[in-house]
Design a protein around this motif. Structure first.
Motif, PDB file in Angstrom:
ATOM      1  N   ILE A   1       0.859  -1.190   0.000  1.00 49.58           N
ATOM      2  CA  ILE A   1       0.000   0.000   0.000  1.00 49.58           C
ATOM      3  C   ILE A   1       0.893   1.238   0.000  1.00 49.58           C
ATOM      4  CG2 ILE A   1      -1.627   1.335   1.429  1.00 49.58           C
ATOM      5  CD1 ILE A   1      -2.949  -1.074   0.104  1.00 49.58           C
ATOM      6  N   PRO A   2       0.691   2.134  -0.984  1.00 48.61           N
ATOM      7  CA  PRO A   2       1.533   3.345  -0.983  1.00 48.61           C
ATOM      8  C   PRO A   2       1.168   4.227   0.217  1.00 48.61           C
ATOM      9  CG  PRO A   2      -0.098   3.421  -2.767  1.00 48.61           C
ATOM     10  CD  PRO A   2      -0.280   2.108  -2.073  1.00 48.61           C
ATOM     11  N   GLU A   3       2.063   5.113   0.570  1.00 46.68           N
ATOM     12  CA  GLU A   3       1.838   6.073   1.670  1.00 46.68           C
ATOM     13  C   GLU A   3       1.881   5.424   3.056  1.00 46.68           C
ATOM     14  OE1 GLU A   3      -0.582   9.517  -0.776  1.00 46.68           O
ATOM     15  OE2 GLU A   3      -1.722   8.321   0.637  1.00 46.68           O
ATOM     16  N   ILE A   4       2.243   4.137   3.129  1.00 44.38           N
ATOM     17  CA  ILE A   4       2.549   3.524   4.425  1.00 44.38           C
ATOM     18  C   ILE A   4       4.014   3.099   4.344  1.00 44.38           C
ATOM     19  CG2 ILE A   4       2.129   1.561   5.991  1.00 44.38           C
ATOM     20  CD1 ILE A   4      -0.214   3.365   6.059  1.00 44.38           C
ATOM     21  N   LEU A   5       4.870   3.730   5.157  1.00 43.19           N
ATOM     22  CA  LEU A   5       6.300   3.408   5.089  1.00 43.19           C
ATOM     23  C   LEU A   5       6.685   2.361   6.122  1.00 43.19           C
ATOM     24  CD1 LEU A   5       7.946   6.930   4.625  1.00 43.19           C
ATOM     25  CD2 LEU A   5       7.262   5.293   2.886  1.00 43.19           C
ATOM     26  N   ALA A   6       6.222   2.533   7.366  1.00 37.81           N
ATOM     27  CA  ALA A   6       6.539   1.610   8.464  1.00 37.81           C
ATOM     28  C   ALA A   6       8.039   1.385   8.595  1.00 37.81           C
ATOM     29  CB  ALA A   6       5.798   0.286   8.273  1.00 37.81           C
ATOM     30  N   GLU A   7       8.769   2.483   8.692  1.00 36.52           N
ATOM     31  CA  GLU A   7      10.235   2.421   8.757  1.00 36.52           C
ATOM     32  C   GLU A   7      10.751   1.544   9.894  1.00 36.52           C
ATOM     33  OE1 GLU A   7      11.955   6.326   8.992  1.00 36.52           O
ATOM     34  OE2 GLU A   7      11.805   6.640   6.834  1.00 36.52           O
ATOM     35  N   CYS A   8      10.081   1.568  11.036  1.00 37.11           N
ATOM     36  CA  CYS A   8      10.625   0.845  12.188  1.00 37.11           C
ATOM     37  C   CYS A   8      10.114  -0.586  12.239  1.00 37.11           C
ATOM     38  CB  CYS A   8      10.329   1.574  13.495  1.00 37.11           C
ATOM     39  SG  CYS A   8       8.664   1.335  14.124  1.00 37.11           S
ATOM     40  N   GLY A   9       9.249  -0.953  11.319  1.00 38.63           N
ATOM     41  CA  GLY A   9       8.796  -2.326  11.248  1.00 38.63           C
ATOM     42  C   GLY A   9       7.756  -2.710  12.292  1.00 38.63           C
ATOM     43  N   GLY A  10       7.129  -1.732  12.898  1.00 40.72           N
ATOM     44  CA  GLY A  10       6.031  -2.049  13.808  1.00 40.72           C
ATOM     45  C   GLY A  10       6.365  -1.938  15.277  1.00 40.72           C
ATOM     46  N   ALA A  11       7.413  -1.169  15.596  1.00 37.58           N
ATOM     47  CA  ALA A  11       7.831  -1.036  16.993  1.00 37.58           C
ATOM     48  C   ALA A  11       7.228   0.192  17.676  1.00 37.58           C
ATOM     49  CB  ALA A  11       9.354  -0.975  17.070  1.00 37.58           C
ATOM     50  N   CYS A  12       6.293   0.859  17.013  1.00 42.17           N
ATOM     51  CA  CYS A  12       5.730   2.111  17.523  1.00 42.17           C
ATOM     52  C   CYS A  12       6.872   3.085  17.816  1.00 42.17           C
ATOM     53  CB  CYS A  12       4.883   1.902  18.776  1.00 42.17           C
ATOM     54  SG  CYS A  12       3.825   3.327  19.149  1.00 42.17           S
ATOM     55  N   ALA A  13       7.774   3.207  16.848  1.00 39.83           N
ATOM     56  CA  ALA A  13       8.974   4.015  17.079  1.00 39.83           C
ATOM     57  C   ALA A  13       9.268   4.991  15.952  1.00 39.83           C
ATOM     58  CB  ALA A  13      10.171   3.097  17.296  1.00 39.83           C
TER      59      ALA A  13
END
Lengths: 106, 345
Positions: free
Chosen positions: A33-45
Protein backbone atom coordinates in the motif's frame (compact mmCIF):
# COMPACT_ATOMS: atom_id res chain seq x y z
CA UNK A 1 -10.29 -12.95 6.33
CA UNK A 2 -11.31 -9.40 7.28
CA UNK A 3 -11.01 -6.85 4.50
CA UNK A 4 -9.42 -3.44 5.03
CA UNK A 5 -9.66 -0.52 2.64
CA UNK A 6 -6.89 2.06 2.41
CA UNK A 7 -7.83 5.34 0.73
CA UNK A 8 -4.78 7.33 -0.35
CA UNK A 9 -4.36 11.09 -0.23
CA UNK A 10 -5.64 11.39 -3.78
CA UNK A 11 -8.77 9.39 -3.04
CA UNK A 12 -7.80 6.04 -4.60
CA UNK A 13 -9.10 3.09 -2.60
CA UNK A 14 -7.36 -0.26 -2.32
CA UNK A 15 -8.86 -3.18 -0.41
CA UNK A 16 -6.66 -5.90 1.07
CA UNK A 17 -7.25 -9.00 3.18
CA UNK A 18 -5.77 -9.02 6.65
CA UNK A 19 -5.10 -11.94 8.92
CA UNK A 20 -6.81 -11.89 12.30
CA UNK A 21 -4.22 -11.15 14.99
CA UNK A 22 -1.85 -9.34 12.64
CA UNK A 23 -1.72 -5.55 12.47
CA UNK A 24 -3.27 -3.23 9.91
CA UNK A 25 0.28 -2.06 9.07
CA UNK A 26 1.38 -5.63 8.26
CA UNK A 27 -1.56 -6.01 5.88
CA UNK A 28 -0.60 -2.71 4.20
CA UNK A 29 3.05 -3.65 3.76
CA UNK A 30 2.24 -7.14 2.45
CA UNK A 31 0.15 -5.58 -0.31
CA UNK A 32 2.53 -2.66 -0.92
CA UNK A 33 0.00 0.00 0.00
CA UNK A 34 1.53 3.35 -0.98
CA UNK A 35 1.84 6.07 1.67
CA UNK A 36 2.55 3.52 4.42
CA UNK A 37 6.30 3.41 5.09
CA UNK A 38 6.54 1.61 8.46
CA UNK A 39 10.24 2.42 8.76
CA UNK A 40 10.62 0.85 12.19
CA UNK A 41 8.80 -2.33 11.25
CA UNK A 42 6.03 -2.05 13.81
CA UNK A 43 7.83 -1.04 16.99
CA UNK A 44 5.73 2.11 17.52
CA UNK A 45 8.97 4.01 17.08
CA UNK A 46 8.73 6.07 13.90
CA UNK A 47 5.26 7.43 13.07
CA UNK A 48 5.50 6.49 9.39
CA UNK A 49 2.41 4.26 9.32
CA UNK A 50 0.07 7.13 10.24
CA UNK A 51 -3.56 6.72 9.12
CA UNK A 52 -6.85 8.51 9.69
CA UNK A 53 -9.47 5.99 10.80
CA UNK A 54 -12.81 6.56 9.10
CA UNK A 55 -15.23 8.27 11.51
CA UNK A 56 -17.62 5.31 11.33
CA UNK A 57 -14.87 2.95 12.54
CA UNK A 58 -13.10 4.88 15.28
CA UNK A 59 -15.45 3.35 17.87
CA UNK A 60 -14.24 -0.14 16.90
CA UNK A 61 -10.52 0.54 16.49
CA UNK A 62 -10.37 2.72 19.56
CA UNK A 63 -8.18 5.78 19.90
CA UNK A 64 -4.41 5.98 20.20
CA UNK A 65 -2.79 4.75 23.41
CA UNK A 66 -0.58 7.20 25.40
CA UNK A 67 2.63 5.70 23.93
CA UNK A 68 1.15 6.00 20.45
CA UNK A 69 0.06 9.62 21.15
CA UNK A 70 3.68 10.41 22.03
CA UNK A 71 4.83 8.93 18.75
CA UNK A 72 2.09 10.76 16.82
CA UNK A 73 3.91 13.97 17.79
CA UNK A 74 6.31 13.00 15.00
CA UNK A 75 3.54 12.73 12.40
CA UNK A 76 2.21 15.58 10.29
CA UNK A 77 -1.35 16.92 10.16
CA UNK A 78 -2.48 14.87 13.15
CA UNK A 79 -6.27 14.72 13.65
CA UNK A 80 -8.54 13.29 16.37
CA UNK A 81 -8.92 10.04 14.38
CA UNK A 82 -5.17 9.64 13.78
CA UNK A 83 -3.65 6.26 14.59
CA UNK A 84 -0.40 4.46 13.88
CA UNK A 85 -1.70 1.43 12.05
CA UNK A 86 1.02 -0.86 13.47
CA UNK A 87 -0.88 -0.47 16.73
CA UNK A 88 -4.28 -1.57 15.35
CA UNK A 89 -4.76 -5.33 15.73
CA UNK A 90 -6.99 -6.96 13.14
CA UNK A 91 -10.04 -8.74 14.53
CA UNK A 92 -13.25 -10.09 12.97
CA UNK A 93 -14.92 -6.88 14.20
CA UNK A 94 -12.75 -4.83 11.88
CA UNK A 95 -13.94 -6.54 8.67
CA UNK A 96 -14.68 -3.66 6.29
CA UNK A 97 -12.44 -1.14 8.11
CA UNK A 98 -11.68 2.01 6.12
CA UNK A 99 -8.58 4.11 6.82
CA UNK A 100 -7.14 7.10 4.94
CA UNK A 101 -3.43 7.69 4.44
CA UNK A 102 -1.78 11.12 4.62
CA UNK A 103 0.20 12.49 1.66
CA UNK A 104 3.45 12.57 3.63
CA UNK A 105 4.76 10.20 6.31
CA UNK A 106 8.43 10.90 6.75
CA UNK B 1 44.83 22.84 6.35
CA UNK B 2 42.86 19.94 7.79
CA UNK B 3 44.89 17.09 9.23
CA UNK B 4 44.26 13.94 7.28
CA UNK B 5 43.39 10.90 9.36
CA UNK B 6 45.12 7.87 7.88
CA UNK B 7 43.62 4.45 8.63
CA UNK B 8 43.08 1.09 6.96
CA UNK B 9 39.30 1.17 6.65
CA UNK B 10 36.56 3.74 7.10
CA UNK B 11 33.27 2.18 8.15
CA UNK B 12 30.24 4.30 7.29
CA UNK B 13 27.58 3.55 9.89
CA UNK B 14 27.90 2.29 13.47
CA UNK B 15 24.92 -0.05 13.55
CA UNK B 16 25.28 -3.78 14.26
CA UNK B 17 26.92 -4.56 10.89
CA UNK B 18 29.41 -1.71 11.18
CA UNK B 19 30.26 -2.60 14.77
CA UNK B 20 30.81 -6.29 14.05
CA UNK B 21 32.95 -5.33 11.05
CA UNK B 22 35.41 -3.84 13.56
CA UNK B 23 35.69 -7.30 15.12
CA UNK B 24 36.17 -9.24 11.89
CA UNK B 25 38.65 -6.66 10.54
CA UNK B 26 40.42 -6.48 13.89
CA UNK B 27 41.10 -10.22 13.88
CA UNK B 28 42.93 -9.63 10.59
CA UNK B 29 44.96 -6.72 12.06
CA UNK B 30 42.99 -4.15 10.10
CA UNK B 31 42.33 -0.83 11.85
CA UNK B 32 39.05 1.01 11.39
CA UNK B 33 37.40 4.36 12.04
CA UNK B 34 33.60 4.48 12.23
CA UNK B 35 31.52 7.48 11.21
CA UNK B 36 27.84 7.85 12.09
CA UNK B 37 25.42 10.73 11.82
CA UNK B 38 23.78 9.74 15.13
CA UNK B 39 25.32 10.83 18.44
CA UNK B 40 25.90 7.21 19.58
CA UNK B 41 26.55 3.69 18.35
CA UNK B 42 23.82 1.23 17.47
CA UNK B 43 22.03 2.62 14.42
CA UNK B 44 18.40 1.55 14.16
CA UNK B 45 18.77 -0.80 17.17
CA UNK B 46 19.44 2.15 19.47
CA UNK B 47 17.44 4.78 17.63
CA UNK B 48 14.25 2.91 16.77
CA UNK B 49 13.87 -0.02 19.13
CA UNK B 50 16.30 0.07 22.09
CA UNK B 51 13.79 -1.67 24.39
CA UNK B 52 12.25 -4.04 21.85
CA UNK B 53 13.23 -7.70 22.07
CA UNK B 54 14.95 -9.29 19.06
CA UNK B 55 14.45 -13.05 18.77
CA UNK B 56 16.58 -14.03 15.78
CA UNK B 57 20.15 -13.34 16.84
CA UNK B 58 21.90 -16.74 16.87
CA UNK B 59 22.73 -17.78 20.41
CA UNK B 60 20.47 -15.15 21.99
CA UNK B 61 16.92 -16.45 22.41
CA UNK B 62 15.99 -12.89 23.33
CA UNK B 63 17.97 -9.66 23.40
CA UNK B 64 16.89 -6.01 23.24
CA UNK B 65 18.16 -3.66 20.55
CA UNK B 66 20.26 -1.80 23.11
CA UNK B 67 21.39 -5.03 24.75
CA UNK B 68 22.76 -6.27 21.44
CA UNK B 69 24.56 -2.99 20.81
CA UNK B 70 26.07 -2.99 24.32
CA UNK B 71 27.37 -6.52 23.77
CA UNK B 72 28.81 -5.66 20.37
CA UNK B 73 30.59 -2.65 21.87
CA UNK B 74 32.10 -4.93 24.49
CA UNK B 75 33.07 -7.49 21.87
CA UNK B 76 34.99 -4.94 19.77
CA UNK B 77 36.70 -3.24 22.72
CA UNK B 78 40.03 -5.10 22.19
CA UNK B 79 40.36 -3.46 18.76
CA UNK B 80 40.02 0.15 19.99
CA UNK B 81 38.01 1.52 17.08
CA UNK B 82 37.74 5.30 16.79
CA UNK B 83 34.21 6.67 16.54
CA UNK B 84 33.20 9.90 14.86
CA UNK B 85 29.61 10.56 15.91
CA UNK B 86 27.29 13.28 14.71
CA UNK B 87 29.00 13.41 11.34
CA UNK B 88 27.82 12.42 7.91
CA UNK B 89 30.13 11.16 5.18
CA UNK B 90 29.61 13.53 2.29
CA UNK B 91 32.15 12.37 -0.27
CA UNK B 92 34.17 9.27 -1.11
CA UNK B 93 36.88 10.02 -3.67
CA UNK B 94 38.89 7.29 -5.40
CA UNK B 95 42.65 7.81 -5.23
CA UNK B 96 44.17 4.44 -6.10
CA UNK B 97 43.78 1.85 -8.83
CA UNK B 98 41.32 -1.05 -8.93
CA UNK B 99 44.18 -3.38 -7.87
CA UNK B 100 45.46 -1.07 -5.14
CA UNK B 101 42.44 0.99 -4.10
CA UNK B 102 42.77 4.04 -1.90
CA UNK B 103 40.12 6.53 -0.92
CA UNK B 104 39.68 9.98 0.53
CA UNK B 105 36.58 10.23 2.70
CA UNK B 106 35.17 13.61 3.76
CA UNK B 107 32.56 14.34 6.40
CA UNK B 108 30.20 17.29 6.75
CA UNK B 109 32.16 18.31 9.85
CA UNK B 110 35.24 18.87 7.71
CA UNK B 111 37.19 15.74 8.69
CA UNK B 112 39.23 14.04 5.98
CA UNK B 113 40.28 10.38 6.05
CA UNK B 114 42.56 8.42 3.77
CA UNK B 115 42.09 4.66 3.71
CA UNK B 116 42.52 1.54 1.64
CA UNK B 117 38.93 0.36 1.78
CA UNK B 118 35.51 1.77 2.62
CA UNK B 119 32.83 -0.36 4.25
CA UNK B 120 29.37 1.10 3.72
CA UNK B 121 27.24 -0.19 6.61
CA UNK B 122 24.68 2.57 6.42
CA UNK B 123 21.51 0.55 6.98
CA UNK B 124 18.53 2.50 5.67
CA UNK B 125 20.74 5.49 4.97
CA UNK B 126 21.26 8.38 7.31
CA UNK B 127 18.82 9.51 9.95
CA UNK B 128 17.82 13.02 8.99
CA UNK B 129 15.28 15.45 10.42
CA UNK B 130 11.74 15.06 9.14
CA UNK B 131 10.60 18.01 7.08
CA UNK B 132 7.00 19.03 7.65
CA UNK B 133 4.89 19.16 4.47
CA UNK B 134 4.11 22.88 4.67
CA UNK B 135 3.80 24.50 1.25
CA UNK B 136 6.88 26.50 0.30
CA UNK B 137 8.99 25.48 3.33
CA UNK B 138 11.93 24.50 1.04
CA UNK B 139 12.73 28.03 0.02
CA UNK B 140 13.24 29.11 3.63
CA UNK B 141 15.44 26.14 4.62
CA UNK B 142 18.97 27.06 5.62
CA UNK B 143 18.12 30.74 6.02
CA UNK B 144 14.96 30.98 8.13
CA UNK B 145 13.98 27.35 8.70
CA UNK B 146 16.46 25.26 10.72
CA UNK B 147 16.28 21.65 11.88
CA UNK B 148 19.23 22.07 14.24
CA UNK B 149 21.01 24.99 15.86
CA UNK B 150 24.44 25.47 14.32
CA UNK B 151 25.01 29.02 15.56
CA UNK B 152 23.05 30.55 18.44
CA UNK B 153 23.81 33.98 16.98
CA UNK B 154 21.46 33.24 14.06
CA UNK B 155 18.61 33.49 16.54
CA UNK B 156 19.63 36.62 18.44
CA UNK B 157 16.86 39.26 18.56
CA UNK B 158 14.68 37.18 16.25
CA UNK B 159 11.10 36.08 16.62
CA UNK B 160 11.48 32.32 16.73
CA UNK B 161 8.82 29.65 16.35
CA UNK B 162 9.67 26.18 17.64
CA UNK B 163 7.41 23.25 16.77
CA UNK B 164 7.29 19.98 18.70
CA UNK B 165 6.73 18.46 22.13
CA UNK B 166 9.86 16.49 22.93
CA UNK B 167 13.20 17.29 24.50
CA UNK B 168 14.66 18.91 21.35
CA UNK B 169 11.79 21.38 21.10
CA UNK B 170 11.80 22.14 24.83
CA UNK B 171 15.58 22.36 25.20
CA UNK B 172 15.87 24.83 22.34
CA UNK B 173 12.91 26.80 23.65
CA UNK B 174 14.74 27.22 26.96
CA UNK B 175 18.23 27.69 25.48
CA UNK B 176 17.23 30.23 22.86
CA UNK B 177 14.89 32.12 25.17
CA UNK B 178 17.59 34.50 26.49
CA UNK B 179 18.78 35.22 22.90
CA UNK B 180 15.59 35.46 20.93
CA UNK B 181 13.30 38.47 20.76
CA UNK B 182 10.27 36.28 21.37
CA UNK B 183 9.74 32.53 21.31
CA UNK B 184 6.51 30.86 20.29
CA UNK B 185 6.28 27.13 20.97
CA UNK B 186 3.70 25.28 18.88
CA UNK B 187 2.65 21.73 19.74
CA UNK B 188 -0.30 19.69 18.53
CA UNK B 189 -1.51 18.87 22.06
CA UNK B 190 -1.14 20.33 25.54
CA UNK B 191 0.93 17.36 26.64
CA UNK B 192 4.71 17.23 26.35
CA UNK B 193 7.02 14.22 26.15
CA UNK B 194 10.06 16.18 27.25
CA UNK B 195 11.74 15.95 30.66
CA UNK B 196 9.35 17.19 33.39
CA UNK B 197 11.73 19.91 34.62
CA UNK B 198 11.95 21.33 31.08
CA UNK B 199 8.18 21.24 30.73
CA UNK B 200 7.84 23.08 34.05
CA UNK B 201 10.43 25.70 33.10
CA UNK B 202 8.65 26.30 29.81
CA UNK B 203 5.26 26.60 31.53
CA UNK B 204 6.68 29.14 33.98
CA UNK B 205 7.94 31.29 31.12
CA UNK B 206 4.50 31.10 29.51
CA UNK B 207 2.73 31.92 32.79
CA UNK B 208 4.92 34.99 33.35
CA UNK B 209 4.28 36.20 29.79
CA UNK B 210 7.89 35.74 28.66
CA UNK B 211 7.04 33.42 25.77
CA UNK B 212 4.00 32.12 23.92
CA UNK B 213 2.60 28.61 23.73
CA UNK B 214 0.11 27.65 21.02
CA UNK B 215 -1.68 24.32 20.88
CA UNK B 216 -2.16 23.55 17.21
CA UNK B 217 -0.27 22.94 13.98
CA UNK B 218 1.55 25.18 11.53
CA UNK B 219 -0.58 25.42 8.39
CA UNK B 220 1.22 27.98 6.21
CA UNK B 221 4.33 30.13 5.93
CA UNK B 222 4.81 33.55 4.40
CA UNK B 223 7.94 35.49 3.55
CA UNK B 224 9.95 37.49 1.08
CA UNK B 225 12.48 35.48 -0.90
CA UNK B 226 14.29 33.18 1.51
CA UNK B 227 13.31 35.29 4.54
CA UNK B 228 10.41 34.10 6.59
CA UNK B 229 8.06 36.79 7.91
CA UNK B 230 5.04 34.94 9.32
CA UNK B 231 3.51 31.57 10.10
CA UNK B 232 -0.16 30.68 10.20
CA UNK B 233 -1.03 28.40 13.08
CA UNK B 234 -4.25 26.43 13.09
CA UNK B 235 -5.22 26.11 16.72
CA UNK B 236 -6.94 22.99 18.01
CA UNK B 237 -10.04 25.02 18.91
CA UNK B 238 -10.50 25.78 15.20
CA UNK B 239 -9.21 29.37 15.26
CA UNK B 240 -6.37 30.47 12.99
CA UNK B 241 -3.59 32.80 14.14
CA UNK B 242 -0.90 34.60 12.12
CA UNK B 243 2.37 35.05 14.00
CA UNK B 244 5.20 37.31 12.84
CA UNK B 245 8.41 35.22 12.87
CA UNK B 246 11.82 35.26 11.26
CA UNK B 247 12.97 31.79 12.32
CA UNK B 248 11.20 28.42 12.39
CA UNK B 249 12.53 25.24 13.97
CA UNK B 250 10.42 22.11 13.37
CA UNK B 251 11.22 19.06 15.53
CA UNK B 252 9.39 16.05 14.14
CA UNK B 253 12.02 13.40 14.82
CA UNK B 254 14.18 11.60 12.32
CA UNK B 255 13.61 9.61 9.19
CA UNK B 256 15.98 7.52 7.09
CA UNK B 257 17.18 8.97 3.81
CA UNK B 258 19.80 7.51 1.50
CA UNK B 259 21.54 10.88 1.54
CA UNK B 260 24.95 11.53 -0.05
CA UNK B 261 25.63 7.80 -0.73
CA UNK B 262 23.81 8.40 -4.02
CA UNK B 263 26.67 10.72 -5.07
CA UNK B 264 29.59 8.36 -4.42
CA UNK B 265 29.59 6.91 -7.93
CA UNK B 266 28.32 3.49 -6.80
CA UNK B 267 25.76 1.56 -8.82
CA UNK B 268 22.41 1.75 -7.06
CA UNK B 269 19.25 -0.31 -7.35
CA UNK B 270 16.12 1.14 -5.69
CA UNK B 271 18.23 3.04 -3.15
CA UNK B 272 20.26 -0.09 -2.31
CA UNK B 273 23.84 -0.89 -3.25
CA UNK B 274 24.26 -4.06 -5.34
CA UNK B 275 27.17 -6.29 -4.26
CA UNK B 276 28.51 -9.73 -5.11
CA UNK B 277 28.00 -12.49 -2.55
CA UNK B 278 31.61 -13.60 -2.34
CA UNK B 279 33.16 -10.39 -1.03
CA UNK B 280 30.21 -7.98 -0.74
CA UNK B 281 32.10 -5.52 -2.87
CA UNK B 282 30.29 -2.79 -4.85
CA UNK B 283 30.85 -1.69 -8.44
CA UNK B 284 33.86 0.27 -7.11
CA UNK B 285 36.74 -2.05 -6.12
CA UNK B 286 37.66 -1.38 -2.49
CA UNK B 287 34.20 -0.10 -1.54
CA UNK B 288 32.12 -2.74 0.22
CA UNK B 289 28.47 -2.60 1.29
CA UNK B 290 27.18 -4.71 4.17
CA UNK B 291 23.94 -5.01 6.12
CA UNK B 292 20.60 -3.48 5.18
CA UNK B 293 22.07 -1.06 2.63
CA UNK B 294 23.17 -3.77 0.17
CA UNK B 295 21.24 -5.98 -2.19
CA UNK B 296 21.94 -9.27 -3.98
CA UNK B 297 19.82 -12.21 -5.12
CA UNK B 298 18.16 -13.68 -2.04
CA UNK B 299 19.11 -10.81 0.29
CA UNK B 300 17.34 -10.76 3.65
CA UNK B 301 17.51 -7.64 5.78
CA UNK B 302 18.48 -9.48 8.94
CA UNK B 303 21.14 -8.51 11.46
CA UNK B 304 22.60 -12.01 11.14
CA UNK B 305 23.02 -11.53 7.38
CA UNK B 306 25.01 -8.39 8.10
CA UNK B 307 27.31 -10.33 10.44
CA UNK B 308 27.96 -12.97 7.76
CA UNK B 309 28.60 -10.29 5.16
CA UNK B 310 31.23 -8.41 7.19
CA UNK B 311 33.16 -11.62 7.87
CA UNK B 312 33.45 -12.33 4.14
CA UNK B 313 34.13 -8.72 3.17
CA UNK B 314 36.97 -8.58 5.72
CA UNK B 315 38.80 -11.35 3.85
CA UNK B 316 38.97 -9.26 0.68
CA UNK B 317 39.76 -6.07 2.59
CA UNK B 318 42.81 -7.90 3.97
CA UNK B 319 44.10 -8.33 0.43
CA UNK B 320 43.87 -4.56 -0.16
CA UNK B 321 45.43 -3.60 3.16
CA UNK B 322 48.17 -6.26 3.15
CA UNK B 323 48.69 -7.12 -0.52
CA UNK B 324 51.86 -9.10 0.20
CA UNK B 325 50.62 -11.10 3.20
CA UNK B 326 49.01 -14.50 2.88
CA UNK B 327 45.87 -14.86 4.95
CA UNK B 328 45.54 -18.07 6.95
CA UNK B 329 42.07 -18.88 8.17
CA UNK B 330 41.95 -19.27 11.96
CA UNK B 331 39.41 -19.91 14.72
CA UNK B 332 39.10 -17.77 17.86
CA UNK B 333 38.58 -21.00 19.84
CA UNK B 334 41.99 -22.43 19.01
CA UNK B 335 44.30 -19.77 17.57
CA UNK B 336 46.79 -18.37 20.07
CA UNK B 337 47.41 -15.53 17.66
CA UNK B 338 43.74 -14.49 17.55
CA UNK B 339 43.36 -14.94 21.30
CA UNK B 340 46.28 -12.57 21.84
CA UNK B 341 44.53 -9.93 19.74
CA UNK B 342 41.38 -10.43 21.81
CA UNK B 343 43.42 -10.04 24.99
CA UNK B 344 42.38 -13.43 26.35
CA UNK B 345 45.70 -15.20 26.06
Amino acid sequence: MPKITFVDSEGRARTVEAEIGSTVMEAAIRDSIPEILAECGGACACATCHVYVDDAWIGKTGKATPMEEDMLDFAFDVRPTSRLCCQIKVSADLDGLVVRTPGKQG
Amino acid sequence: MTDIIATDVVIVGAGPAGLFAVFELGLLDIKAHLIDILPRAGGQCSELYPEKPIYDIPGFPIVTGQGLVDNLMKQIEPFHPTFHFGEMVEAVETLGTPERPAFRVKTDAGKVFECKAVLVAAGGGSFQPKKPPIAGIDKFEGTSVHYAVRRMEDFRDRNVMIVGGGDSALDWTLNLHPFAKRITLVHRRDDFRGAPHSVNAMRELVASGKMDLMIGQVAALAGEGADLTAATVKLNDGATRDVAIERLMPFFGLTMKLGPIADWGLNLHENLVPVDTEKFETSTPGVFAVGDINTYPGKLKLILSGFHEVALAAQRVHRYVYPDKKLTFQYTTSSTNLQKKLGVN
